[in-house]
Design a protein around this motif. Structure first.
Motif, short mmCIF file in Angstrom:
data_model
loop_
_atom_site.label_atom_id
_atom_site.label_comp_id
_atom_site.label_asym_id
_atom_site.label_seq_id
_atom_site.Cartn_x
_atom_site.Cartn_y
_atom_site.Cartn_z
N THR A 29 0.55 -1.32 -0.44
CA THR A 29 -0.12 -0.31 0.11
C THR A 29 0.81 1.26 -0.16
N PRO A 30 0.19 1.79 -0.83
CA PRO A 30 1.46 3.30 -1.67
C PRO A 30 1.33 4.34 0.13
N ASN A 31 2.20 4.43 0.73
CA ASN A 31 2.41 5.50 1.57
C ASN A 31 1.28 6.98 2.16
N GLU A 32 0.64 7.02 0.60
CA GLU A 32 -0.47 8.36 0.56
C GLU A 32 -1.49 8.09 0.61
N LEU A 33 -2.14 6.62 0.73
CA LEU A 33 -2.66 6.03 1.22
C LEU A 33 -3.09 5.46 2.75
N ILE A 34 -1.88 5.97 3.71
CA ILE A 34 -2.39 5.48 4.54
C ILE A 34 -2.19 7.42 6.28
N ALA A 35 -3.46 7.17 6.55
CA ALA A 35 -3.89 8.45 7.46
C ALA A 35 -2.80 8.20 8.88
N GLY A 36 -2.30 7.00 8.84
CA GLY A 36 -0.90 7.11 10.96
C GLY A 36 -0.98 5.58 10.58
N ILE A 37 0.10 5.38 11.49
CA ILE A 37 0.51 4.36 11.06
C ILE A 37 1.61 3.69 12.55
N ILE A 38 0.02 3.30 13.27
CA ILE A 38 0.48 3.46 14.57
C ILE A 38 0.99 2.22 15.09
N THR A 39 2.65 2.61 16.47
CA THR A 39 3.52 2.34 17.09
C THR A 39 3.72 2.17 18.11
N GLU A 40 4.78 1.25 18.65
CA GLU A 40 4.11 1.67 20.23
C GLU A 40 4.92 2.50 20.95
N LYS A 41 5.81 3.95 20.24
CA LYS A 41 6.16 5.22 20.35
C LYS A 41 4.83 5.78 19.69
N GLY A 42 3.91 5.78 19.53
CA GLY A 42 2.60 6.68 18.90
C GLY A 42 2.74 6.97 17.89
N ILE A 43 1.97 7.33 17.67
CA ILE A 43 1.40 7.25 16.04
C ILE A 43 1.74 8.97 14.88
N LEU A 44 2.38 7.28 13.52
CA LEU A 44 3.51 8.11 13.06
C LEU A 44 1.99 8.72 11.83
N ARG A 45 3.32 10.47 12.11
CA ARG A 45 1.76 10.78 10.50
C ARG A 45 3.22 11.68 9.27
N PRO A 46 1.86 11.00 7.91
CA PRO A 46 3.43 11.68 6.59
C PRO A 46 3.76 12.87 7.04
N ASP A 47 4.41 13.36 6.52
CA ASP A 47 5.43 12.65 6.25
C ASP A 47 6.69 11.79 6.45
N TYR A 48 5.81 10.33 6.06
CA TYR A 48 6.50 9.53 6.78
C TYR A 48 8.14 9.28 7.29
N LYS A 49 8.85 10.07 5.75
CA LYS A 49 10.00 9.44 5.24
C LYS A 49 10.62 10.46 6.98
N LYS A 50 9.58 11.73 7.20
CA LYS A 50 10.09 12.06 8.26
C LYS A 50 10.11 11.68 9.63
N SER A 51 8.65 11.58 9.55
CA SER A 51 8.40 10.97 10.99
C SER A 51 9.19 9.94 11.60
N ILE A 52 9.40 8.34 10.38
CA ILE A 52 9.79 7.25 11.01
C ILE A 52 11.57 7.49 11.09
N ALA A 53 12.11 8.02 10.23
CA ALA A 53 13.17 8.68 10.65
C ALA A 53 13.15 9.12 12.20
N GLU A 54 12.70 10.32 12.63
CA GLU A 54 12.83 11.15 13.61
C GLU A 54 12.48 9.86 14.42
N VAL A 55 11.29 9.18 14.57
CA VAL A 55 11.85 7.66 15.77
C VAL A 55 13.16 7.10 15.95
N PHE A 56 13.17 6.37 14.53
CA PHE A 56 14.55 5.53 14.50
C PHE A 56 15.84 6.05 15.54
N ASN A 57 15.56 8.04 15.20
CA ASN A 57 16.68 8.17 15.78
C ASN A 57 16.18 9.17 17.46
N LYS A 58 15.47 8.79 17.77
CA LYS A 58 15.46 9.27 19.31
C LYS A 58 16.32 8.34 20.04
#
Ligand code: MRU
Length: 352
Positions: A323-352
């Motif tokens: 499923t392409p990322n533009e169809l996804i409203a949010g990715i619910i993880t154990e660290k919170g809900i990641l929102r678009p832009d995912y490239k940024k929010s995913i990088a942030e959660v891994f760099n914390k």
């Protein structure tokens, strides 16, 4: 708030793996024991245990079983470690798409490489890690449940695809974990479960485990989702994931992409619930995710019985889609809900 699920699909007991045989649910609900590494490899490949986090736990346990088998066959720890590293690589190939399996095998590889213990000590370290991965997964699911429940509207009808429940994890579930936590707060929510052809995880497993917990569930076939969305009967979609690329593109059970497109068209939020171990930051986009091709008989047969398919007809059976990322409203993880832009929010959660 956590709503306890009674289901523990895979645990470690008395030096053996104990797992629910998911190929026979809902007709039978029973545990089997897996006592060798090769049997674990086959249990994963043949989907006796399935679901991304659950096969990660299984892979970690399988390496412990290989370690137990290898004890006594090797003269020194270096030979034993070389054998184990080879078996860990092999276990990681039992299924190709869900990255949790490779992640868990890599966790065991790190222990094998870095351990300073003797053979017995190394087996203990690998066993402890397999148990930790299992218990940790349940905690992560509960955290996802807490975060996800916040975005479930009161009285919502939630559509889900495949089984991302207690059966697919250490227990509790990712998508169904969010539903469990939401139900604990508001028992007027209900679920629509897609059948999920060809293996019918929705019909066989999701309905089974939700019914066990008294959560109202209605079974529909895969092609019906847009019909019910158009009627205004679906408020949101929550699915699990097998692998998420660094840009948020998400591989999940075949048919998920269709649901996401239909949800977008009808302005219905489409959420993915997955632990960080499902995110593969080594790949930039979903185009790099390997898609499992499964046996043709999964399409022509149900429970070993041939369905009305033309003898000899051409068949293709990919197990997953992206499923392409533009169809996804949010990715619910154990660290919170990641929102678009995912490239940024995913990088942030891994760099914390
Ligand atoms: O082929 P399966 O049954 O292993 O596929 C399972 C799924 O696609 C699940 O949705 C996914 O693994 C998430 S499980 C929490």
């Amino acid at each position: 708030m956590a709503f306890e699920s009674k289901i523990r699909p895979i645990t470690w007991e008395n030096g053996k793996s104990k797992m629910i045989d998911q190929t026979i649910i809902p007709y039978e609900y029973k545990y089997i024991e897996i006592t060798s590494g090769d049997d674990m490899f086959n249990a994963i490949r043949n989907m006796i245990v399935r679901g991304a986090p659950a096969i990660g736990i299984a892979g970690a346990q399988g390496i412990v079983l290989y370690a137990q088998e290898g004890r006594g066959k090797y003269n020194n720890i270096d030979e034993f470690k070389a054998y184990l590293l080879e078996k860990a690589d092999y276990m990681a190939t039992s299924r190709p798409t869900a990255v949790n399996l490779m992640w868990a095998c890599e966790e065991q590889r790190k222990i094998i490489k870095n351990s300073c213990s003797d053979m017995q000590g190394l087996i203990k370290e690998l066993t402890d890690k397999a148990i930790e991965i299992e218990l940790d997964d349940i905690n992560r699911c509960k955290l996802m449940g807490d975060f996800g429940a916040e975005v479930v509207p009161k009285g919502a009808t939630i559509l889900t695809h495949c089984n991302a429940g207690a059966l697919a994890t250490g227990g509790y579930g990712t998508a169904l974990g969010v539903i469990r936590s939401a139900f604990a707060k508001d028992n007027t929510i209900q679920v629509f479960a897609d059948e999920t052809r060809p293996r019918q995880q929705g019909a066989r497993l999701t309905t089974f485990e939700l019914a066990m917990d008294g959560i109202p569930v209605t079974l529909i076939t895969d092609g019906m989702c847009s019909y019910f969305m158009n009627k205004g009967m679906i408020d949101m979609v929550i699915v699990g994931a097998d692998r998420i690329a660094a840009n948020g593109d998400t591989a999940n059970k075949i048919g998920t992409y269709t649901v996401a497109i239909a949800a977008k068209y009808h302005n219905i939020p489409f959420y993915v619930a997955a632990p960080l171990s499902t995110i593969d930051i080594s790949i930039k986009t979903g185009a790099e995710i390997p898609i499992e091709e499964r046996a043709k008989e999964e399409v022509t047969h149900i429970n070993g019985e041939r369905i009305c398919a033309l003898e000899g007809v051409n068949i293709i059976n990919p197990g997953f889609d992206v499923t392409p990322n533009e169809l996804i409203a949010g990715i619910i993880t154990e660290k919170g809900i990641l929102r678009p832009d995912y490239k940024k929010s995913i990088a942030e959660v891994f760099n914390k």
